[in-house]
Design a protein around this motif. Structure first.
Motif, PDB file in Angstrom:
ATOM      1  N   VAL A 278      20.263   2.373  -7.375  1.00 58.52           N
ATOM      2  CA  VAL A 278      21.456   1.707  -7.906  1.00 58.52           C
ATOM      3  C   VAL A 278      21.905   2.363  -9.205  1.00 58.52           C
ATOM      4  CG1 VAL A 278      22.374  -0.466  -8.818  1.00 58.52           C
ATOM      5  CG2 VAL A 278      20.842  -0.491  -6.832  1.00 58.52           C
ATOM      6  N   VAL A 279      20.956   2.588 -10.117  1.00 56.34           N
ATOM      7  CA  VAL A 279      21.296   3.133 -11.436  1.00 56.34           C
ATOM      8  C   VAL A 279      21.877   4.536 -11.315  1.00 56.34           C
ATOM      9  CG1 VAL A 279      20.355   3.849 -13.670  1.00 56.34           C
ATOM     10  CG2 VAL A 279      19.561   1.715 -12.619  1.00 56.34           C
ATOM     11  N   ARG A 280      21.337   5.345 -10.412  1.00 55.33           N
ATOM     12  CA  ARG A 280      21.782   6.727 -10.263  1.00 55.33           C
ATOM     13  C   ARG A 280      23.021   6.845  -9.380  1.00 55.33           C
ATOM     14  NH1 ARG A 280      19.188   9.864  -7.544  1.00 55.33           N
ATOM     15  NH2 ARG A 280      19.520  11.803  -8.668  1.00 55.33           N
ATOM     16  N   GLY A 281      23.342   5.777  -8.659  1.00 56.32           N
ATOM     17  CA  GLY A 281      24.512   5.813  -7.798  1.00 56.32           C
ATOM     18  C   GLY A 281      24.243   6.316  -6.409  1.00 56.32           C
ATOM     19  N   ALA A 291      23.669   0.350  -3.181  1.00 57.29           N
ATOM     20  CA  ALA A 291      24.929  -0.339  -3.471  1.00 57.29           C
ATOM     21  C   ALA A 291      25.749  -0.562  -2.204  1.00 57.29           C
ATOM     22  CB  ALA A 291      25.740   0.455  -4.494  1.00 57.29           C
ATOM     23  N   ASP A 292      25.678   0.372  -1.268  1.00 56.84           N
ATOM     24  CA  ASP A 292      26.388   0.193   0.003  1.00 56.84           C
ATOM     25  C   ASP A 292      25.784  -0.953   0.811  1.00 56.84           C
ATOM     26  OD1 ASP A 292      28.089   2.258  -0.616  1.00 56.84           O
ATOM     27  OD2 ASP A 292      27.003   3.765   0.558  1.00 56.84           O
ATOM     28  N   LEU A 293      24.462  -1.096   0.744  1.00 50.48           N
ATOM     29  CA  LEU A 293      23.815  -2.217   1.434  1.00 50.48           C
ATOM     30  C   LEU A 293      24.228  -3.540   0.786  1.00 50.48           C
ATOM     31  CD1 LEU A 293      20.178  -0.980   2.168  1.00 50.48           C
ATOM     32  CD2 LEU A 293      22.258  -0.720   3.536  1.00 50.48           C
ATOM     33  N   ALA A 294      24.302  -3.554  -0.549  1.00 52.65           N
ATOM     34  CA  ALA A 294      24.721  -4.771  -1.253  1.00 52.65           C
ATOM     35  C   ALA A 294      26.133  -5.172  -0.829  1.00 52.65           C
ATOM     36  CB  ALA A 294      24.651  -4.564  -2.756  1.00 52.65           C
ATOM     37  N   ALA A 314      19.542  -2.297 -13.000  1.00 51.71           N
ATOM     38  CA  ALA A 314      20.176  -2.265 -11.680  1.00 51.71           C
ATOM     39  C   ALA A 314      20.814  -3.603 -11.334  1.00 51.71           C
ATOM     40  CB  ALA A 314      19.151  -1.880 -10.619  1.00 51.71           C
ATOM     41  N   ALA A 315      20.150  -4.702 -11.706  1.00 48.96           N
ATOM     42  CA  ALA A 315      20.722  -6.030 -11.434  1.00 48.96           C
ATOM     43  C   ALA A 315      22.047  -6.204 -12.159  1.00 48.96           C
ATOM     44  CB  ALA A 315      19.727  -7.108 -11.844  1.00 48.96           C
ATOM     45  N   GLN A 321      29.835  -4.678  -9.713  1.00 45.93           N
ATOM     46  CA  GLN A 321      30.457  -3.935  -8.624  1.00 45.93           C
ATOM     47  C   GLN A 321      31.181  -4.869  -7.652  1.00 45.93           C
ATOM     48  OE1 GLN A 321      27.148  -1.653  -7.065  1.00 45.93           O
ATOM     49  NE2 GLN A 321      27.404  -0.046  -8.607  1.00 45.93           N
ATOM     50  N   ASP A 322      32.040  -4.297  -6.846  1.00 46.91           N
ATOM     51  CA  ASP A 322      32.835  -5.055  -5.892  1.00 46.91           C
ATOM     52  C   ASP A 322      32.017  -5.286  -4.622  1.00 46.91           C
ATOM     53  OD1 ASP A 322      34.833  -6.291  -4.498  1.00 46.91           O
ATOM     54  OD2 ASP A 322      35.888  -4.433  -3.987  1.00 46.91           O
ATOM     55  N   ASN A 323      31.109  -6.247  -4.710  1.00 43.79           N
ATOM     56  CA  ASN A 323      30.222  -6.494  -3.576  1.00 43.79           C
ATOM     57  C   ASN A 323      29.982  -7.986  -3.323  1.00 43.79           C
ATOM     58  OD1 ASN A 323      28.545  -7.234  -5.687  1.00 43.79           O
ATOM     59  ND2 ASN A 323      27.415  -5.294  -5.675  1.00 43.79           N
TER      60      ASN A 323
END
Length: 381
Positions: A278-281, A291-294, A314-315, A321-323
């Motif tokens: 998450v932190v690294r993108g 992030a895509d899974l979230a 990361a939290a 983010q838009d999730n």
């Protein structure tokens, strides 16, 4: 004698909302959670910082870095455990499952020889009250190693063992479906030449054929009999996921594809991904991004994996983010969800009756900076 602490003027993060409030601790437990500031003179003013549940880490091999700070350097084990523990608690992690790797995939490594010393150092430091986080053990079982099952049976009797995962890091399996990626990773990480790599691939593939299926079944059956939480690792296909679920695995560690994550979620396995992802993108190995899974509603648990400070960061990133994931839900991925997945229902949330494992964190331009940490109401950082 009753001991009471009052933490007030904090942005309290519960399971479903954030509000300015006051939390009262008594005898290691949370006994009151109220909106508004306390007027009592003994109340501790947290100056509007966040008050969060202590983090629960299910999968970190951070201890190995302290045991072997440089190639060929073996650090005294108790000192290594305490240095690791200090880093863990400074990251807001109040319950940590230290991952001990059974079965060395490094042809030049000596992980197996260090296991008994690592386990004993963790246990003795915990018993002596030297550790600030609560330490439990996670046995990572490399199925393609000949000695994995016998070593597992030796270690699983230890009372600190509560979580087991199974994995096969051989060419053509899970994380390394492509042999080219396997070669790239291991030649780079362990500095093997082409001839050494060729020999290692032949060796690993033969071991996988001989041991992996048999060891997976035996370990899964033993974990079920003992009531231990069991996790899959690096599942890549729906077939992998269905196999893992058939063995009673309840946690899916680091699924490598959207297909595997979706299948794990559908079959009731908690999907665990790396906070560094998450932190690294994104994934450092080119697999699916957490992030895509979230965004798809498929992310349940985060693990710091190799970088403890990534967990809370990361939290906070996910919450921006838009999730559809607000801060309470994101914080739950690093506290409540991992606690429940490991069978720890007494922690992981700011709620009356639960353990007073708490973090005070200041939001510094989106980065949560740890100010104080309490474990069972005792300040440990």
């Amino acid at each position: 004698m009753l001991t009471e602490q009052i933490l007030s003027n904090a942005q309290v993060v519960t399971a479903d909302r954030v509000f300015n409030g006051t939390v009262v601790l008594r005898n290691g437990l949370i006994v009151e959670v109220d909106e508004g500031r306390s007027r009592l003179p003994q109340a501790q003013d947290l100056h509007g910082d966040y008050l969060l549940p202590g983090l629960v880490e299910l999968h970190t091999d951070n201890l190995e870095k302290h045991m072997t700070p440089r190639p060929g350097v073996d650090w005294p084990s108790t000192s290594a455990v305490l240095s690791h523990d200090a880093q863990i608690i400074a990251a807001g992690i109040t319950t940590v499952f230290d991952a001990l790797s059974i079965g060395d995939v490094n042809p030049k490594g000596n992980r197996m020889k260090k296991l008994p010393g690592m386990l004993e150092a963790i246990a003795s430091a915990s018993i002596a009250g030297l550790t600030r986080a609560e330490h439990r053990l996670h046995l990572r079982c490399e199925l393609c190693h000949p000695d994995t099952l016998s070593v597992y049976r030796d270690l699983v009797e230890h009372p600190l063992v509560q979580l087991v995962s199974v994995m096969d890091h051989s060419p053509g399996q899970r994380q390394f479906a492509l042999e080219s990626k396997y070669r790239e990773y291991y030649m780079g990480k362990y500095h093997l030449n082409t001839e050494q790599m060729d020999e290692f691939i032949v060796f690993q593939m033969a071991n996988s054929r001989e041991f992996s299926d048999r060891y997976r079944r035996a370990i899964a059956e033993d974990c079920k009999a003992r009531g231990l939480s069991l996790a899959s690792h690096d599942d890549a296909t729906l077939a992998h996921v269905e196999e893992s679920a058939s063995y009673g695995m309840t946690i899916a560690e680091f699924p490598t594809t959207m297909e595997a994550a979706r299948g794990s979620h559908r079959l009731g396995m908690g999907v665990l991904m790396g906070a560094p992802n998450v932190v690294r993108g994104g994934s450092h190995s080119g697999n699916v991004a957490a992030a895509d899974l979230a965004k798809e509603g498929l992310l349940d648990i985060l693990s710091s994996d190799y970088y403890p400070a990534s967990l809370l960061q990361a939290a906070f990133i996910l919450a921006t983010q838009d999730n559809g994931c607000e801060l309470p839900q994101a914080v739950g991925m690093v506290s409540r969800a991992p606690a429940h997945a490991a069978g720890l229902d007494d922690r992981g949330e700011i709620r009356i009756g639960l353990r007073a494992d708490l973090i005070q964190a200041k939001n510094q331009d989106g980065l949560p900076v740890i100010q104080q940490v309490w474990r069972q109401a005792k300040r440990v950082f």
